[in-house]
Design an enzyme around this catalytic site. Structure first.
Site, PDB file in Angstrom:
ATOM      1  N   GLN A  43       0.917  -1.286  -0.125  1.00  0.00           N
ATOM      2  CA  GLN A  43      -0.131  -0.070   0.020  1.00  0.00           C
ATOM      3  C   GLN A  43       0.631   1.619  -0.027  1.00  0.00           C
ATOM      4  O   GLN A  43       0.275   2.423  -0.392  1.00  0.00           O
ATOM      5  CB  GLN A  43      -1.075  -0.151   1.211  1.00  0.00           C
ATOM      6  N   HIS A  63      -1.899  -4.408 -12.698  1.00  0.00           N
ATOM      7  CA  HIS A  63      -1.558  -4.238 -14.291  1.00  0.00           C
ATOM      8  C   HIS A  63      -2.531  -4.893 -15.219  1.00  0.00           C
ATOM      9  O   HIS A  63      -2.819  -4.341 -16.066  1.00  0.00           O
ATOM     10  CB  HIS A  63      -0.112  -4.730 -14.704  1.00  0.00           C
ATOM     11  N   ASP A  77       2.472   0.919  -7.866  1.00  0.00           N
ATOM     12  CA  ASP A  77       3.729   0.875  -8.553  1.00  0.00           C
ATOM     13  C   ASP A  77       4.692   1.907  -7.635  1.00  0.00           C
ATOM     14  O   ASP A  77       5.701   1.698  -7.444  1.00  0.00           O
ATOM     15  CB  ASP A  77       3.897   1.260 -10.092  1.00  0.00           C
ATOM     16  N   ARG A 102       3.658  -0.572  13.175  1.00  0.00           N
ATOM     17  CA  ARG A 102       3.210  -1.522  12.593  1.00  0.00           C
ATOM     18  C   ARG A 102       3.498  -1.484  11.103  1.00  0.00           C
ATOM     19  O   ARG A 102       2.662  -0.637  10.480  1.00  0.00           O
ATOM     20  CB  ARG A 102       1.882  -1.807  12.972  1.00  0.00           C
ATOM     21  N   HIS A 147       1.138  -9.311   4.697  1.00  0.00           N
ATOM     22  CA  HIS A 147       0.047  -8.520   4.572  1.00  0.00           C
ATOM     23  C   HIS A 147      -0.495  -8.431   3.168  1.00  0.00           C
ATOM     24  O   HIS A 147      -0.395  -7.608   2.474  1.00  0.00           O
ATOM     25  CB  HIS A 147       0.213  -7.203   5.096  1.00  0.00           C
ATOM     26  N   ASN A 191      -1.820 -11.095   8.267  1.00  0.00           N
ATOM     27  CA  ASN A 191      -2.940 -10.037   8.521  1.00  0.00           C
ATOM     28  C   ASN A 191      -4.213 -10.426   7.868  1.00  0.00           C
ATOM     29  O   ASN A 191      -4.305 -10.865   6.628  1.00  0.00           O
ATOM     30  CB  ASN A 191      -2.431  -8.704   7.727  1.00  0.00           C
ATOM     31  N   GLU A 192      -5.164 -10.427   8.808  1.00  0.00           N
ATOM     32  CA  GLU A 192      -6.874 -10.777   8.536  1.00  0.00           C
ATOM     33  C   GLU A 192      -6.878 -11.946   7.329  1.00  0.00           C
ATOM     34  O   GLU A 192      -7.475 -11.679   6.390  1.00  0.00           O
ATOM     35  CB  GLU A 192      -7.268  -9.359   7.677  1.00  0.00           C
ATOM     36  N   ASN A 332      -8.310  -6.241  14.284  1.00  0.00           N
ATOM     37  CA  ASN A 332      -8.358  -4.954  13.421  1.00  0.00           C
ATOM     38  C   ASN A 332     -10.057  -4.755  13.465  1.00  0.00           C
ATOM     39  O   ASN A 332     -10.573  -5.576  13.285  1.00  0.00           O
ATOM     40  CB  ASN A 332      -8.107  -5.281  12.086  1.00  0.00           C
ATOM     41  N   TYR A 334     -12.885  -1.645  12.977  1.00  0.00           N
ATOM     42  CA  TYR A 334     -13.250  -0.549  12.503  1.00  0.00           C
ATOM     43  C   TYR A 334     -14.578   0.008  12.419  1.00  0.00           C
ATOM     44  O   TYR A 334     -15.170   1.027  12.844  1.00  0.00           O
ATOM     45  CB  TYR A 334     -13.030  -0.587  10.758  1.00  0.00           C
ATOM     46  N   GLU A 399      -5.448  -2.404  14.000  1.00  0.00           N
ATOM     47  CA  GLU A 399      -5.632  -1.550  13.380  1.00  0.00           C
ATOM     48  C   GLU A 399      -7.056  -0.977  13.712  1.00  0.00           C
ATOM     49  O   GLU A 399      -8.013  -1.642  14.203  1.00  0.00           O
ATOM     50  CB  GLU A 399      -6.109  -1.990  11.841  1.00  0.00           C
TER      51      GLU A 399
END
Length: 503
Positions: A43, A63, A77, A102, A147, A191-192, A332, A334, A399
């Site tokens: 990310q 892509h 990219d 993290r 991740h 992760n998740e 995590n 939210y 998170e």
């Protein structure tokens, strides 16, 4: 009679008075509580073809979606260009005052061809440089091994639907521990798994874009739990005594409020199918998948004519090996939703395999992300659910954050501050009133970044990144200043109090 008090006595008295007020207002963080911030490799890093880094699954996926055009507006990219700007980013983290950072590692940057026979010296050195810079600034690194990005060649072999991924991940994890173990005391394996497997192997909105609903996600999680277990065992047996660290897994979890009054079953079933899917094999007394999942998916599979359940079965040996393979419960969280039960249909079985349908309360405030409603009370509720379900394990909030829109001028991000305040307030109630065993809180995220299927349309960063500028200029948002104030005082403060002092 005249009393004389020395200066140190007065200071201690004032500190005690302030602490008593803090306790009464439930704005205190427990002693030793740590607050950090997070990001992930794909990310933020960019540098997708720098040195000998291999092509990863997200390189190929993005892509391909853009018909071969390497357009940074739609790919990672360049992303936030943290590969080149890591010193600036770490300085920002230091200036705000976070205790830890993290971050995740790029598998393809370390093992360019996906396998352990070729280790990239440049890739390894880059991460050593990042870790050394964090230590130089007094920031603790919290490293996620996986991740969601892995070498593309492994997708050509089926990705996480191929059980050989367990072996490949084991090799990768051992190299990571060997190279970085002396610099890292806090690890997350994966992760998740629940979100990654559903999005990558059911809906297909994440790389590699496979659409195998009802089968792909269950195989994916099955293999990820085995891979996690092998990484934990390697660390426990070969590195823990030397490096004295902790290692765990990160689980995504909403809280699920039952629509109907006095309906406790719907909320529990929804929890088991989301978080319990990963947590029950690791944290429960008996291990294995939640019984309700085994029963209902098995019943549906039989109605659909399958010779066995679509939910894979762990051997007794694997059940015992997986149990207890996490030193903390990485959460995590939210948002929350509403759930209700739908009775089993004798012909078609359980809807969604679970018998649960979800919705949201239209009165809830919404963030930019369609899935993110602002429901602070759900945070306290899920922490209590984990406490009761798994005998109050140590919980690390890995998170928690709020998304804004890319087309907004949102440096003054008051909505994000209000989100953080209300969620942290509920977390402190869970800790100080309910006795939930929470040790860390991690804000997502330090930077605006590539948000997977939403690309750059949504922004979670407490630091704004100008993606139209080739330098990817960083501008701290107001939430960064507010969090800095909270960190400095070690006390939750409202926006009004913060704003009054700022003015």
């Amino acid at each position: 009679m005249i009393f004389f008090f020395d200066k140190s006595f007065i200071i201690i008295l004032l500190i005690n008075l302030l602490y008593s007020q803090c306790i009464a207002e439930n704005t205190c963080f427990p002693s030793g509580f740590k607050i950090g911030v997070a990001s992930s490799a794909y990310q933020t890093e960019g540098a997708w073809n720098v040195s000998d880094k291999g092509i990863n699954n997200w390189d190929t996926f993005t892509h391909g979606k853009n018909q071969g055009n390497s357009n940074e507006d739609n790919t990672g990219d360049i992303a936030s260009d943290s590969y080149n700007k890591y010193k600036e980013d770490i300085q920002i983290i230091s200036d705000i005052g976070f205790d830890y950072y993290r971050l995740s590692l790029s598998w393809a940057r370390i093992l360019p061809n996906g396998f352990a026979n070729k280790i990239s010296e440049e890739g390894v050195q880059h991460y050593k440089n990042v870790l050394d810079e964090l230590h130089a600034k007094g920031i603790e690194p919290f490293v996620t091994i996986y991740h969601w990005d892995h070498p593309d060649v492994l997708d050509k072999l089926g990705g996480w639907t191929n059980e050989l991924m367990v072996d490949y991940f084991e090799d990768y994890a051992r190299i990571v521990f060997q190279e970085f173990g002396s610099r890292v005391k806090l690890w997350a394996t994966i992760n998740e798994p629940n979100i990654n497997c559903l999005s990558s192997y059911s809906t297909g909105v994440y790389a590699p874009g496979f659409k195998m609903p009802g089968i792909g996600p269950y195989i994916c999680v099955h293999n990820m739990l085995k891979a996690h277990t092998r990484a934990y065992e390697i660390y426990d047996e070969e590195f823990r005594q030397i490096n004295n660290g902790k290692i765990g897994i990160v689980i995504a979890g909403f809280y699920h409020f039952s629509v109907e009054e006095n309906d406790t079953e719907s909320s529990d079933v929804a929890f088991q199918y989301e978080s319990g899917w990963i947590a029950h094999p690791i944290f429960s007394k008996n291990g294995d998948y939640p019984p309700v999942m085994k029963e209902r998916i098995g019943e549906n599979s039989k109605l659909e004519g399958y010779p066995r359940s679509r939910l894979p079965e762990f051997s007794p040996d694997w059940i015992q090996r997986i149990k207890g393979t996490s030193d903390y419960f990485g959460l995590n969280h939210y948002s929350s939703n509403l759930v209700k039960s739908v009775p089993k249909n004798p012909i078609t079985g359980w809807i969604n395999d679970s018998g649960i349908v979800s919705s949201v309360d239209k009165s809830w405030m919404r963030a930019a992300s369609i899935w993110l409603s602002v429901v602070p009370k759900g945070f306290r509720s899920i922490l209590n659910k984990i406490k009761c379900e798994y005998n109050n394990p140590p919980v690390f909030i890995t998170e928690n954050g709020y998304s804004g829109y890319a087309n907004e001028s949102d440096i003054q991000d008051i909505n994000r501050i209000n989100y953080f305040y209300s969620y942290i307030e509920e977390m402190l109630l869970a800790i100080n009133v309910d006795g939930c065993n929470v040790h860390r809180y991690t804000a997502w995220s330090i930077l605006d970044s590539f948000e997977w299927d939403m690309e750059y349309k949504e922004r979670f960063g407490i630091v704004h990144v100008d993606f139209n500028n080739p330098n990817r200029t960083r501008t701290p948002r107001l939430s960064a200043s507010w969090l800095g104030c909270v960190l400095n005082r070690r006390k939750l403060i409202s926006f009004d109090e913060f704003n009054a002092n700022r003015i």
